[in-house]
Design an enzyme around this catalytic site. Structure first.
Site, PDB file in Angstrom:
ATOM      1  N   LYS A 177       0.867  -1.179   0.000  1.00  0.00           N
ATOM      2  CA  LYS A 177       0.000   0.000   0.000  1.00  0.00           C
ATOM      3  C   LYS A 177       0.905   1.231   0.000  1.00  0.00           C
ATOM      4  O   LYS A 177       1.390   1.665   1.034  1.00  0.00           O
ATOM      5  CB  LYS A 177      -0.902   0.004   1.234  1.00  0.00           C
ATOM      6  CG  LYS A 177      -2.206   0.797   1.090  1.00  0.00           C
ATOM      7  CD  LYS A 177      -2.041   2.289   0.923  1.00  0.00           C
ATOM      8  CE  LYS A 177      -1.619   2.978   2.196  1.00  0.00           C
ATOM      9  NZ  LYS A 177      -1.502   4.472   2.002  1.00  0.00           N
ATOM     10  N   SER A 179       1.903   5.286  -0.434  1.00  0.00           N
ATOM     11  CA  SER A 179       1.228   6.513  -0.049  1.00  0.00           C
ATOM     12  C   SER A 179       0.306   6.978  -1.162  1.00  0.00           C
ATOM     13  O   SER A 179       0.608   6.841  -2.354  1.00  0.00           O
ATOM     14  CB  SER A 179       2.255   7.604   0.252  1.00  0.00           C
ATOM     15  OG  SER A 179       1.638   8.874   0.336  1.00  0.00           O
ATOM     16  N   GLU A 180      -0.820   7.564  -0.773  1.00  0.00           N
ATOM     17  CA  GLU A 180      -1.738   8.123  -1.770  1.00  0.00           C
ATOM     18  C   GLU A 180      -1.118   9.295  -2.518  1.00  0.00           C
ATOM     19  O   GLU A 180      -1.582   9.664  -3.596  1.00  0.00           O
ATOM     20  CB  GLU A 180      -3.039   8.581  -1.099  1.00  0.00           C
ATOM     21  CG  GLU A 180      -2.906   9.657  -0.053  1.00  0.00           C
ATOM     22  CD  GLU A 180      -2.714   9.108   1.346  1.00  0.00           C
ATOM     23  OE1 GLU A 180      -3.166   9.774   2.300  1.00  0.00           O
ATOM     24  OE2 GLU A 180      -2.124   8.015   1.499  1.00  0.00           O
ATOM     25  N   GLY A 231       4.308   7.979  10.295  1.00  0.00           N
ATOM     26  CA  GLY A 231       4.192   8.750  11.519  1.00  0.00           C
ATOM     27  C   GLY A 231       3.981   7.882  12.748  1.00  0.00           C
ATOM     28  O   GLY A 231       3.426   6.780  12.678  1.00  0.00           O
ATOM     29  N   LEU A 246      -2.287 -10.776  17.513  1.00  0.00           N
ATOM     30  CA  LEU A 246      -1.046 -11.501  17.835  1.00  0.00           C
ATOM     31  C   LEU A 246      -0.179 -11.637  16.588  1.00  0.00           C
ATOM     32  O   LEU A 246       0.329 -12.707  16.245  1.00  0.00           O
ATOM     33  CB  LEU A 246      -1.352 -12.878  18.437  1.00  0.00           C
ATOM     34  CG  LEU A 246      -2.114 -12.857  19.767  1.00  0.00           C
ATOM     35  CD1 LEU A 246      -2.374 -14.270  20.247  1.00  0.00           C
ATOM     36  CD2 LEU A 246      -1.350 -12.072  20.829  1.00  0.00           C
ATOM     37  N   GLU A 252       8.871   1.646  11.456  1.00  0.00           N
ATOM     38  CA  GLU A 252       9.927   2.659  11.355  1.00  0.00           C
ATOM     39  C   GLU A 252       9.215   3.999  11.348  1.00  0.00           C
ATOM     40  O   GLU A 252       8.556   4.360  10.387  1.00  0.00           O
ATOM     41  CB  GLU A 252      10.757   2.432  10.093  1.00  0.00           C
ATOM     42  CG  GLU A 252      12.107   3.119  10.140  1.00  0.00           C
ATOM     43  CD  GLU A 252      12.107   4.447   9.413  1.00  0.00           C
ATOM     44  OE1 GLU A 252      11.965   5.480  10.116  1.00  0.00           O
ATOM     45  OE2 GLU A 252      12.230   4.456   8.188  1.00  0.00           O
ATOM     46  N   CYS A 286      13.062  10.921   7.797  1.00  0.00           N
ATOM     47  CA  CYS A 286      12.917  10.508   9.193  1.00  0.00           C
ATOM     48  C   CYS A 286      14.214  10.692   9.969  1.00  0.00           C
ATOM     49  O   CYS A 286      14.186  10.875  11.185  1.00  0.00           O
ATOM     50  CB  CYS A 286      12.448   9.057   9.265  1.00  0.00           C
ATOM     51  SG  CYS A 286      13.500   7.901   8.358  1.00  0.00           S
ATOM     52  N   GLU A 387       8.264  16.699  15.609  1.00  0.00           N
ATOM     53  CA  GLU A 387       8.828  16.410  14.291  1.00  0.00           C
ATOM     54  C   GLU A 387       8.170  17.322  13.257  1.00  0.00           C
ATOM     55  O   GLU A 387       6.955  17.277  13.055  1.00  0.00           O
ATOM     56  CB  GLU A 387       8.618  14.953  13.902  1.00  0.00           C
ATOM     57  CG  GLU A 387       9.317  14.609  12.596  1.00  0.00           C
ATOM     58  CD  GLU A 387       9.171  13.154  12.208  1.00  0.00           C
ATOM     59  OE1 GLU A 387      10.110  12.609  11.605  1.00  0.00           O
ATOM     60  OE2 GLU A 387       8.108  12.570  12.483  1.00  0.00           O
ATOM     61  N   LYS A 457      12.711   4.007  21.452  1.00  0.00           N
ATOM     62  CA  LYS A 457      11.590   4.764  22.006  1.00  0.00           C
ATOM     63  C   LYS A 457      10.452   4.899  20.982  1.00  0.00           C
ATOM     64  O   LYS A 457      10.053   3.910  20.359  1.00  0.00           O
ATOM     65  CB  LYS A 457      12.086   6.117  22.525  1.00  0.00           C
ATOM     66  CG  LYS A 457      13.142   5.984  23.631  1.00  0.00           C
ATOM     67  CD  LYS A 457      13.495   7.296  24.291  1.00  0.00           C
ATOM     68  CE  LYS A 457      14.305   8.220  23.435  1.00  0.00           C
ATOM     69  NZ  LYS A 457      14.810   9.407  24.170  1.00  0.00           N
TER      70      LYS A 457
END
Length: 487
Positions: A177, A179-180, A231, A246, A252, A286, A387, A457
């Protein structure tokens, strides 16, 4: 605008979108012109794509394909990407505004990723494990099955390659999928893969929004793993769904990377790296070094040179000769970046350079924003914690190593970082103390497909790239052969 609507790719062929489902409309951020329409999936086609992928991954044609054969297909995909390199680069440039030179580099990088995982696929071994009895024990690795790969708009070709290549090498089927905002390179990749001999159903491409297509993919019961780049809040929602199923995930996510310069650093080299680390790709990375921590002894000198460097950068049409920075990927994102800088200005920040759109008339119709340097703030300022994902660098002074570590780690993120110093012992101490998945020392944004990549984190879960980047898409199975004599 092209009169032909681009189609989905399901089960080895181009497919029209469902009736009543509005297509995507891609817009060139360099000039605001509409590029073309792209079909998107509804629930019926999405379910068909996933179920075809499951059938394909369970079939003997893929499940029993020997590693050298699978590797040969991956290598042929790389060949096809190189042959169609200019086409892929142009599509990316039209959809997200990256300058032509960077788009060309990213095509080559994406092709190299397929070559790397062809080699990993063919050469990586299972293990004979130490036994504790009268048996022979082994670890072998099995694919998860159907993997949903959800990629972002900032570097679509490299992100698609970094997910699709290892997932295929590991023996999975993939429903991609994109990005649009940047759907087209994924559709070309699927066509190239089919021509390279990839069995039908092993790679499917479903353009659409995250809220509709992305969420439905993650929820689908036949999807057994999700690999997502994007994001942090979207990553949290995916993780919540995966926990209920599960199901393993690779996430990322965002970053607010500290780029650190000590008093003994080579100032000119550090300035060039600081500028490249935040302004390349209009800051839409990123790992952008968006927080510059500069020791007070060289603060004034470095900031003066940094401002001059930012002011001299050539912001232009992405295909203009010598262009160093193009537009942001969308007008909405440009306005968001501008709003964050305006808010910081009202809160008392000093905007040393940039902080507005360019004045050039030939750029007026595009989503441009000038390279911006923000000072007069602390690390607690909103603009230093959030960010921005744009060409905005926050410059913050520090006093000593302990002060630096405290400030650099005082963020929710932990993706990347950079350290500039001639003292290798200090470099080692700081690198180990930084809460980040990548630390660059006396360089920045050097990337290798062979080196694991991911965040601490709120910057993510799991590690892509490297040999373990293929294992990410597999699960270990223990097999035991009893060695006792049979009665």
């Amino acid at each position: 605008m092209s009169s032909t609507r681009k189609k989905l790719w399901i089960n080895g062929q181009a497919v029209d979108g469902e009736s009543g489902i509005a297509p995507l409309v891609t817009v060139n951020p360099a000039n605001g012109a509409v590029n073309y329409e792209v079909a998107t999936a509804g629930s019926t086609l999405l379910d068909a794509a996933v179920r075809n992928a499951e059938d394909a991954v369970r079939s003997k044609a893929w499940r029993q394909m020997l590693p050298p054969q699978r590797a040969a297909i991956l290598s042929r995909i790389a060949d096809g990407m190189e042959r169609r390199g200019d086409e892929l680069a142009k599509l990316q440039m039209m959809e997200n505004g990256k300058v032509w030179r960077e788009c060309q580099v990213q095509v080559k990088s994406a092709a190299a990723t397929f070559r790397y995982y062809a080699a990993v696929c063919e050469t990586t071994c299972s293990e004979v494990t130490p036994s504790r009895g009268d048996y022979l024990s082994m670890s072998v690795y099995e694919p998860h099955g159907v993997v949903a790969a959800i990629t972002p708009w900032n570097s679509p070709m490299t992100m698609e390659a970094q997910k699709v290549a290892p997932a295929l090498a590991a023996g999975n089927a993939v429903v991609l999928k994109p990005s649009e905002i940047t759907p087209s390179t994924a559709l070309v990749l699927a066509e190239i893969a089919s021509q390279a001999g990839l069995p039908a159903g092993i790679l499917n491409v479903l353009p659409g929004t995250g809220a509709l297509v992305g969420a439905a993919l993650v929820e689908h019961p036949k999807v057994r793993m999700v690999s997502f780049t994007g994001g942090t809040e979207s990553g949290r929602r995916i993780a919540e769904t995966a926990a209920r199923k599960l199901m393993p995930v690779a996430l990322e996510l965002g970053g607010k990377s500290p780029h650190i310069v000590f008093n003994d650093a080579p100032v000119d080299a550090a300035v060039a790296a600081l500028a490249g680390g935040i302004f390349e790709g209009s800051g839409q990375s990123c790992v952008a070094g968006s927080r510059a921590f500069v020791q007070r002894g060289i603060y004034d000198e470095l900031v003066t040179k940094l401002v001059a460097t930012a002011r001299a950068l050539k912001v232009d049409l992405p295909d203009a000769a010598g262009a160093q920075m193009g537009p942001l990927a969308t007008f909405a994102h440009r306005d968001k970046v501008a709003s964050m800088v305006d808010t910081a200005r009202l809160a008392g920040a000093d905007i040393l350079v940039g902080g507005h759109r360019p004045d050039a008339s030939n750029l007026a119709a595009g989503a441009y924003y000038l390279p911006t340097v923000v000072a007069g703030i602390t690390n607690q300022a909103a603009i230093a914690q959030q960010e921005i994902f744009g060409p905005v660098l926050c410059v913050i002074p520090f006093d000593d190593e302990a002060d630096l570590i405290t400030q650099a780690n005082d963020t929710a993120f932990g993706l990347a970082s950079g350290v500039w110093t001639r003292d290798y012992q200090r470099a080692w101490r700081v690198a180990r103390a930084l809460q980040a998945g990548t630390v660059w020392i006396n360089t920045y944004k050097q990337l290798s497909i062979a080196t694991p990549f991911g965040g601490f984190k709120d910057s993510g879960i799991g590690r892509e790239k490297g040999i373990n980047g293929m294992r990410l898409y597999q699960q270990a199975k223990g097999i035991y052969f009893g060695m006792s004599a049979l009665a």
